[in-house]
Design an enzyme around this catalytic site. Structure first.
Site, PDB file in Angstrom:
ATOM      1  N   LEU A  89       0.802  -1.222   0.000  1.00  0.00           N
ATOM      2  CA  LEU A  89       0.000   0.000   0.000  1.00  0.00           C
ATOM      3  C   LEU A  89       0.838   1.276   0.000  1.00  0.00           C
ATOM      4  O   LEU A  89       0.283   2.369   0.114  1.00  0.00           O
ATOM      5  CB  LEU A  89      -0.929   0.017   1.223  1.00  0.00           C
ATOM      6  CG  LEU A  89      -1.985  -1.099   1.274  1.00  0.00           C
ATOM      7  CD1 LEU A  89      -2.740  -1.052   2.597  1.00  0.00           C
ATOM      8  CD2 LEU A  89      -2.958  -0.974   0.109  1.00  0.00           C
ATOM      9  N   ARG A  90       2.160   1.137  -0.098  1.00  0.00           N
ATOM     10  CA  ARG A  90       2.992   2.333  -0.068  1.00  0.00           C
ATOM     11  C   ARG A  90       2.667   3.259  -1.236  1.00  0.00           C
ATOM     12  O   ARG A  90       2.676   4.486  -1.098  1.00  0.00           O
ATOM     13  CB  ARG A  90       4.471   1.944  -0.081  1.00  0.00           C
ATOM     14  CG  ARG A  90       5.401   3.157  -0.005  1.00  0.00           C
ATOM     15  CD  ARG A  90       6.860   2.773   0.078  1.00  0.00           C
ATOM     16  NE  ARG A  90       7.202   2.281   1.406  1.00  0.00           N
ATOM     17  CZ  ARG A  90       7.607   1.041   1.665  1.00  0.00           C
ATOM     18  NH1 ARG A  90       7.730   0.180   0.679  1.00  0.00           N
ATOM     19  NH2 ARG A  90       7.907   0.667   2.887  1.00  0.00           N
ATOM     20  N   ALA A  91       2.382   2.705  -2.405  1.00  0.00           N
ATOM     21  CA  ALA A  91       2.074   3.542  -3.563  1.00  0.00           C
ATOM     22  C   ALA A  91       0.820   4.372  -3.319  1.00  0.00           C
ATOM     23  O   ALA A  91       0.767   5.553  -3.704  1.00  0.00           O
ATOM     24  CB  ALA A  91       1.900   2.669  -4.805  1.00  0.00           C
TER      25      ALA A  91
END
Length: 368
Positions: free
Chosen positions: A257-259
Site C-alpha cells: 500500500l505504499r504507492a
C-alpha cells in the site's frame, strides 16, 4: 558551548565559499523533475526522489538548485565511501558509563536537517546505508542505538538520489521505498539542446549576472514552497480521490500500500503548491507516473501465461469429443492449413521406443 562554536561558524561560512548554484528557475526541459523535487520539498515525508538517467542530464545540477529554495539553503553530499557512523552519527559509550549522560556526535543526517541530502550513484551504496537513509527520510527522525543506549533527533530533509541505470539497478525492496522517481532521457531536439547549452554557457561566463536575471523567479519559488507547507495540513481527501488512487494502483499491480499513501501525499502537495481549495483527481493523475514508474508490474507475462493455459485446457477438452482436431490426432498428420493456423507450430506425435531397465536397489538409511 566551546565545542559547538566552531561547528556553527563552519556552517555559516560554507555557503559563501561554495560555487554559486545554477538557478532552479533556469532549468530547461526538466518539468517532471522540477515538479517531483518541489513536491518533495513541500512534503519531505514522501520519502525522497530517485532520479535515473544517463550522464550529463543535469541530475546533480537540479539537486543543488533545489537546496537554495529551502529554509536552510544547504546541500549535504553523502560520498560513496561514507561509513554508517558518519551517516547516522555516533554515541560515546564511555561517557554514558562514566557520567550517565549521552554524548552524541552528529552525522550527515543531522547536518541535512531542513536541507537537501544528495546521494550521487545511490545504486552503488551499501544496502545498510540506503536503508538508514530511507528510514530517516520517511520518518523525519534519526535514531542511533549502541549497546542498549539510544539517541534520537529530528532529521527532516529532502532526499535526492541519482543513478545511472547503466551502472546497475537498486534492489526492488529499496527502490520501492523512494517516494517518487523520475527517469531522464537524452535530449534529441535541436532547439531544446541549443537553449540548454546557451543557458549553461551564460551561467559559466557570469554566474552572478545570470543568477540576478532569475532572482525574481527564484523568490517566487521560495514563497510558493513556504505557502504550500503552511496549506498542507488543511487539505483533505474525499472518497472520490481515494477511489481514483486505488484504481490506479490496482491497475499497476503494485506491491503493498505504499504507492497509495505516496500518491495521496504527492497529490496533496501538488494541490498545496497550486493553492487549490481541495485535492482532486486531476492532481492525482499529474503525480501518478512519478509514483508508479518504479513500482508498476506488467500484466503481459501473467496474462500471456493465463491465455496459453486456457488454450491448452480448451484443446484438451475439445480433444475428448467427436470433433477432435486433426492436428492433435495421433494417427493423422496435420494439413498445411491447420498446421499453420491452429496448432501454433505443433509437430505430429511420433511413437517412441521403450527399453527395460533393471530395478534400483535402495540404500540403507545410514548410508544415505
Amino acid at each position: 558551548m566551546n565545542a559547538a562554536a566552531p561547528e556553527v561558524t563552519q556552517v555559516a561560512v560554507q555557503p559563501a565559499t561554495e560555487r554559486p548554484a545554477f538557478p532552479f528557475a533556469a532549468l530547461i526541459g526538466q518539468t517532471p523533475l522540477q515538479q517531483a523535487l518541489l513536491l518533495a520539498a513541500i512534503d519531505p515525508g514522501l520519502g525522497g526522489v530517485l532520479v535515473s538517467g544517463p550522464r550529463g542530464t543535469a541530475k546533480s545540477t537540479a539537486a543543488r538548485a533545489l537546496a537554495e529554495l529551502l529554509p536552510a539553503g544547504q546541500l549535504v553530499n553523502l560520498p560513496l565511501g561514507a561509513s554508517e557512523d558518519r551517516l547516522i552519527g555516533t554515541l560515546d559509550i564511555e561517557t554514558v558509563l562514566r557520567d550517565g549522560s549521552v554524548r552524541f556526535s552528529p552525522g550527515l543526517l543531522a547536518k541535512a536537517h531542513h536541507g537537501v541530502l544528495y546521494v550521487d550513484e545511490v545504486n552503488l551504496l551499501p544496502d545498510a546505508l540506503v536503508d538508514a537513509l530511507l528510514d530517516a527520510a520517511a520518518s523525519g527522525v534519526n535514531t542511533v542505538e549502541r549497546d542498549g543506549v539510544s539517541h534520537s533527533h529530528d532529521a527532516s530533509f529532502v532526499l535526492i538520489g541519482t543513478m545511472n541505470p547503466e551502472e546497475g539497478e537498486l534492489r526492488p525492496q529499496l527502490i520501492d521505498r523512494f517516494g517518487l522517481m523520475v527517469e531522464l532521457q537524452n535530449c534529441f531536439e535541436p532547439q531544446v539542446r541549443q537553449a540548454i547549452v546557451k543557458a549553461r554557457l551564460a551561467f559559466d561566463l557570469d554566474p552572478r549576472g545570470f543568477r540576478a536575471s532569475y532572482a525574481q523567479q527564484q523568490a517566487a519559488y521560495v514563497g510558493r514552497i513556504r505557502a504550500a507547507r503552511e496549506a498542507l495540513p488543511q487539505l483533505a481527501f474525499n472518497d472520490a480521490v481515494h477511489a481514483h488512487v486505488s484504481a490506479l494502483c490496482i491497475d499497476a499491480a503494485v506491491d503493498g500500500l505504499r504507492a497509495d499513501l505516496v500518491m495521496l501525499r504527492a497529490a496533496r502537495a501538488l494541490a498545496a503548491l497550486e493553492q487549490a481549495a481541495a485535492v482532486t483527481a486531476e492532481h492525482v493523475d499529474r503525480v501518478a507516473e512519478a509514483v508508479l514508474i518504479h513500482r508498476r508490474h506488467q500484466h503481459d507475462a501473467q496474462s500471456g501465461g493465463d491465455a496459453r493455459e486456457s488454450e491448452a485446457h480448451r484443446q484438451a477438452a475439445s480433444g475428448s469429443g467427436s470433433d477432435r482436431s486433426p492436428a492433435l490426432a495421433p494417427d493423422a498428420a496435420p494439413s498445411p492449413s491447420v498446421a499453420g493456423e491452429n496448432d501454433w507450430g505443433y509437430l505430429p506425435p511420433e511413437p517412441a521406443a521403450t527399453t527395460q531397465v533393471k530395478g534400483v536397489i535402495p540404500l540403507s538409511v545410514k548410508k544415505r
